[in-house]
Design a protein around this motif. Structure first.
Motif, PDB file in Angstrom:
ATOM      1  N   SER A   1      44.567  -9.475  20.205  1.00 51.10           N
ATOM      2  CA  SER A   1      45.088 -10.164  19.465  1.00 51.10           C
ATOM      3  C   SER A   1      45.114 -11.466  20.765  1.00 51.10           C
ATOM      4  O   SER A   1      45.955 -10.874  21.488  1.00 51.10           O
ATOM      5  CB  SER A   1      46.151 -10.141  18.195  1.00 51.10           C
ATOM      6  OG  SER A   1      46.641 -12.193  18.212  1.00 51.10           O
TER       7      SER A   1
ATOM      8  N   ASP B   1      46.413 -13.884  20.259  1.00 53.71           N
ATOM      9  CA  ASP B   1      46.978 -14.999  19.602  1.00 53.71           C
ATOM     10  C   ASP B   1      48.165 -15.166  20.107  1.00 53.71           C
ATOM     11  O   ASP B   1      49.273 -13.680  18.710  1.00 53.71           O
ATOM     12  CB  ASP B   1      46.627 -15.405  17.680  1.00 53.71           C
ATOM     13  CG  ASP B   1      46.954 -16.934  17.708  1.00 53.71           C
ATOM     14  OD1 ASP B   1      48.496 -17.503  17.843  1.00 53.71           O
ATOM     15  OD2 ASP B   1      46.462 -17.510  16.852  1.00 53.71           O
TER      16      ASP B   1
ATOM     17  N   TYR C   1      50.492 -13.483  16.980  1.00 53.91           N
ATOM     18  CA  TYR C   1      50.604 -12.362  16.486  1.00 53.91           C
ATOM     19  C   TYR C   1      50.407 -11.287  17.959  1.00 53.91           C
ATOM     20  O   TYR C   1      49.459 -10.657  18.028  1.00 53.91           O
ATOM     21  CB  TYR C   1      48.643 -12.151  15.809  1.00 53.91           C
ATOM     22  CG  TYR C   1      49.415 -13.441  14.639  1.00 53.91           C
ATOM     23  CD1 TYR C   1      49.205 -12.812  13.178  1.00 53.91           C
ATOM     24  CD2 TYR C   1      48.016 -14.344  14.787  1.00 53.91           C
ATOM     25  CE1 TYR C   1      48.805 -13.832  12.803  1.00 53.91           C
ATOM     26  CE2 TYR C   1      47.721 -15.070  13.746  1.00 53.91           C
ATOM     27  CZ  TYR C   1      47.946 -14.856  12.370  1.00 53.91           C
ATOM     28  OH  TYR C   1      48.011 -15.565  11.505  1.00 53.91           O
TER      29      TYR C   1
ATOM     30  N   SER D   1      40.239 -11.499  17.989  1.00 56.56           N
ATOM     31  CA  SER D   1      40.693 -12.271  17.039  1.00 56.56           C
ATOM     32  C   SER D   1      41.176 -12.294  15.697  1.00 56.56           C
ATOM     33  O   SER D   1      39.214 -11.891  14.733  1.00 56.56           O
ATOM     34  CB  SER D   1      38.358 -13.028  16.781  1.00 56.56           C
ATOM     35  OG  SER D   1      37.785 -12.722  17.977  1.00 56.56           O
ATOM     36  N   PRO D   2      42.248 -12.510  15.555  1.00 57.43           N
ATOM     37  CA  PRO D   2      41.931 -11.976  14.330  1.00 57.43           C
ATOM     38  C   PRO D   2      41.789 -13.635  13.206  1.00 57.43           C
ATOM     39  O   PRO D   2      41.200 -14.107  13.481  1.00 57.43           O
ATOM     40  CB  PRO D   2      43.928 -13.536  14.184  1.00 57.43           C
ATOM     41  CG  PRO D   2      44.525 -12.860  15.971  1.00 57.43           C
ATOM     42  CD  PRO D   2      42.546 -12.630  16.549  1.00 57.43           C
ATOM     43  N   SER D   3      41.810 -12.859  12.178  1.00 58.35           N
ATOM     44  CA  SER D   3      40.887 -13.819  11.246  1.00 58.35           C
ATOM     45  C   SER D   3      42.078 -13.382   9.765  1.00 58.35           C
ATOM     46  O   SER D   3      42.214 -12.478   9.297  1.00 58.35           O
ATOM     47  CB  SER D   3      39.420 -13.149  10.759  1.00 58.35           C
ATOM     48  OG  SER D   3      38.533 -13.386   9.782  1.00 58.35           O
ATOM     49  N   GLU D   4      41.707 -14.526   9.206  1.00 62.00           N
ATOM     50  CA  GLU D   4      42.035 -14.942   7.814  1.00 62.00           C
ATOM     51  C   GLU D   4      41.803 -16.060   7.074  1.00 62.00           C
ATOM     52  O   GLU D   4      41.695 -17.125   7.518  1.00 62.00           O
ATOM     53  CB  GLU D   4      43.859 -15.414   7.993  1.00 62.00           C
ATOM     54  CG  GLU D   4      44.481 -14.956   8.394  1.00 62.00           C
ATOM     55  CD  GLU D   4      45.996 -15.764   8.787  1.00 62.00           C
ATOM     56  OE1 GLU D   4      46.694 -16.380   7.522  1.00 62.00           O
ATOM     57  OE2 GLU D   4      47.190 -14.746   9.263  1.00 62.00           O
TER      58      GLU D   4
ATOM     59  N   THR E   1      38.813 -15.099  19.296  1.00 62.27           N
ATOM     60  CA  THR E   1      38.658 -16.344  18.760  1.00 62.27           C
ATOM     61  C   THR E   1      39.866 -16.418  17.426  1.00 62.27           C
ATOM     62  O   THR E   1      39.397 -15.249  17.017  1.00 62.27           O
ATOM     63  CB  THR E   1      37.675 -17.557  18.210  1.00 62.27           C
ATOM     64  OG1 THR E   1      37.431 -17.399  19.782  1.00 62.27           O
ATOM     65  CG2 THR E   1      37.813 -18.485  17.725  1.00 62.27           C
ATOM     66  N   THR E   2      40.530 -17.052  17.711  1.00 57.94           N
ATOM     67  CA  THR E   2      41.657 -17.328  15.824  1.00 57.94           C
ATOM     68  C   THR E   2      40.625 -17.826  14.990  1.00 57.94           C
ATOM     69  O   THR E   2      40.647 -19.133  14.694  1.00 57.94           O
ATOM     70  CB  THR E   2      42.873 -17.158  16.309  1.00 57.94           C
ATOM     71  OG1 THR E   2      43.818 -16.480  17.187  1.00 57.94           O
ATOM     72  CG2 THR E   2      43.664 -17.598  14.889  1.00 57.94           C
TER      73      THR E   2
ATOM     74  N   ARG F   1      40.158 -19.174  10.813  1.00 57.55           N
ATOM     75  CA  ARG F   1      41.181 -19.125   9.152  1.00 57.55           C
ATOM     76  C   ARG F   1      40.445 -20.376   8.808  1.00 57.55           C
ATOM     77  O   ARG F   1      39.694 -21.334   8.970  1.00 57.55           O
ATOM     78  CB  ARG F   1      42.144 -19.790   9.779  1.00 57.55           C
ATOM     79  CG  ARG F   1      43.449 -18.586  10.610  1.00 57.55           C
ATOM     80  CD  ARG F   1      44.913 -19.593  10.164  1.00 57.55           C
ATOM     81  NE  ARG F   1      45.699 -18.711  11.501  1.00 57.55           N
ATOM     82  CZ  ARG F   1      46.010 -19.324  11.911  1.00 57.55           C
ATOM     83  NH1 ARG F   1      45.788 -20.193  12.529  1.00 57.55           N
ATOM     84  NH2 ARG F   1      47.605 -18.269  12.727  1.00 57.55           N
TER      85      ARG F   1
ATOM     86  N   GLU G   1      39.770 -20.643  18.996  1.00 60.65           N
ATOM     87  CA  GLU G   1      40.819 -21.028  17.569  1.00 60.65           C
ATOM     88  C   GLU G   1      39.508 -22.098  17.058  1.00 60.65           C
ATOM     89  O   GLU G   1      39.075 -22.676  17.430  1.00 60.65           O
ATOM     90  CB  GLU G   1      42.013 -22.009  17.393  1.00 60.65           C
ATOM     91  CG  GLU G   1      41.847 -23.220  18.413  1.00 60.65           C
ATOM     92  CD  GLU G   1      43.448 -23.703  18.007  1.00 60.65           C
ATOM     93  OE1 GLU G   1      44.406 -22.469  18.048  1.00 60.65           O
ATOM     94  OE2 GLU G   1      43.824 -25.232  17.945  1.00 60.65           O
TER      95      GLU G   1
END
Length: 478
Positions: A127, A129, A132, A152-155, A168-169, A171, A185
């Motif tokens: 990550s 970001d 995180y 890439s954190p993904s939500e 890339t984050t 969401r 992001e």
């Protein structure tokens, strides 16, 4: 199968809530995409080495056919034939900087997958970001065939077939088929299929969109249907070779390889192929009748057929190289498709960069000059003129240029320098510069890896679900 069906519907509901702004129904793409009996046909496995921190926690999930390495937590998720490779996760004793500012780490980083459905997906890197630092989360997210989730954190996201989200984050986003996003992001956006988008806020913006006709031919994906274009046909033709590798509970050790190199026993190497020193052939990579020079690599889901890589060549996750000669230090980006033929060969000069999700499918012989950046869809020399620029020329850009369907705005020098630095980092991380003592990387650190097999319930309502388990490192006592 009842619990697996309930889990699928629960994941779909969570994704749909996150994507309600887009009016997107993940169920149309996920339901019946994988036959339920497939979830009992394949084992999962995890890697064990002394070089990588160990922690696995699996609860109320299906891991059919998947590979995991490093510290991974999977809760209430379906991870089907995916690679979750945590060999680059941040260490507590390491250093993590954001724009030059150090971010202290309390613990080693772990990959945390929850309420998500990943199909033949590659998860790698760490990550980036600062929110995180100790966790790389993938929550309430679905990804389709051969997508890449790279650092890439993904939500609350949906990622189409052959898409890539890189450093890339994201969401509450919908990423279209074969789209590539590296923007730092992205929140609440819908990225069109085939859009190649690289942006650094205040520095540059690179944008190219594949025509719909090209996507239809090569990806051929429709909601609720398995992709059926050129890419999937190419992969399906070679599935029997992988079935032979994965068809045994314990795959055999690879044949002797050169000094400092690593060839995964879960890769395919066919014919008279040469794997040079410090080369890396990852699990689910495919090499046939090819030469990999010193420091070259073939990462997950890469295919190198009837080709020569002179050395220090990077073939990023999902890259395909057929009847092609790569000069030294050529970069082939994520899910790029380079196909020459015995009659129409492709040659790429030293220091060339093939952008992620580029398609080169030749109808005449083609030689790409050294230090050239290529993108888009190329079939002949005329196409190359509209889909390439020399690195030197791009580095001088300050402002806006348009070449064919590509638009670039900003500082070309920063773009070129950043790309060069990343290629150097990848080579270093993979162990391309190992001298027998120093500069060890993945090729050397996974040399002695061992694999442990885990299997799901094969009957009752729990069919396809894996037992809950927690696996911790051994603690030595003096």
């Amino acid at each position: 199968m009842l619990q697996l069906q309930r889990l699928t519907e629960s994941i779909i509901a969570r994704i749909n809530v996150n994507l309600r702004k887009h009016g997107f129904d993940a169920g149309k793409s996920l339901r019946e995409q994988i036959r339920m009996d497939q979830f009992t046909n394949f084992y999962a496995f995890y890697g064990l080495t002394s070089e990588h921190p160990l922690l696995f926690r699996f609860e109320r999930s299906s891991l059919s056919g998947s590979y995991l390495l490093g510290k991974c937590v999977v809760l209430d998720s379906i991870v089907y034939k995916s690679d979750v490779r945590g060999d680059e996760l941040k260490r507590r004793t390491g250093r993590f900087d954001v724009e030059g500012m150090p971010v202290p780490m309390h613990t080693d980083e772990s990959i945390h997958i929850r309420d998500s459905y990943l199909i033949k997906t590659l998860v790698h890197n760490f990550s980036h970001d600062p929110m995180y630092p100790e966790s790389f989360p993938i929550h309430n997210t679905a990804s389709m065939f051969y997508a890449n989730i790279h650092g890439s954190p993904s939500e609350g996201c949906f990622m189409g077939a052959f898409s890539t989200v890189d450093l890339t984050t994201v969401r509450n986003c919908v990423i279209g088929d074969f789209a590539y996003v590296q923007t730092g992001e992205l929140f609440g956006e819908r990225v069109e299929p085939g859009h190649i988008w690289i942006r650094s806020e205040g520095n540059f913006d690179f944008s190219y969109k594949h025509p719909k006709s090209v996507l239809k031919r090569y990806v051929g994906s429709e909601p609720g249907k398995r992709p059926d274009g050129v890419f999937m046909k190419f992969l399906d033709q070679r599935k029997p070779d992988y079935e032979r590798v994965f068809g045994y509970l314990y795959a055999t050790e690879p044949e002797h390889t050169a000094k400092g190199s690593f060839v995964s026993r879960y890769s395919v190497v066919k014919g008279k192929s040469h794997i040079g020193e410090n080369a890396l052939v990852a699990q689910r990579a495919y090499v046939e009748e090819s030469w990999l020079g010193k420091g070259a690599n073939a990462q997950e889901n890469c295919y190198i057929l009837h080709s020569r890589l002179d050395g220090l060549d990077v073939t990023a996750h999902g890259g395909k190289v057929i009847h092609t000669r790569l000069g030294r230090k050529v970069f082939v980006g994520f899910n790029a498709f380079l196909r020459g033929t015995p009659e129409f060969k492709l040659k790429i000069g030293e220091g060339g960069i093939v952008m992620p999700h580029t398609i080169i499918d030749l109808r005449e012989p083609l030689e790409i000059p050294p230090a050239t950046i290529v993108w888009g869809y190329v079939r002949c020399a005329e196409d190359l003129k509209r889909n390439s620029i020399s690195i030197e020329e791009l580095s001088k850009v300050r402002g806006r240029i348009k070449v064919g369907g590509m638009t670039f705005e900003g500082d070309g020098g920063t773009f070129v320098t950043g790309f060069a630095g990343r290629i150097e980092h990848i080579l270093e991380a993979n162990g391309a510069f190992y001298d027998g003592f120093d500069n060890a990387g993945h090729a050397q650190m996974t040399k002695n890896i061992k694999y442990n097999i885990i299997q799901p319930y094969s009957d009752t309502d729990l069919m396809g679900i894996y037992p809950s388990m927690r696996i911790y490192p051994m603690e030595y006592q003096s």
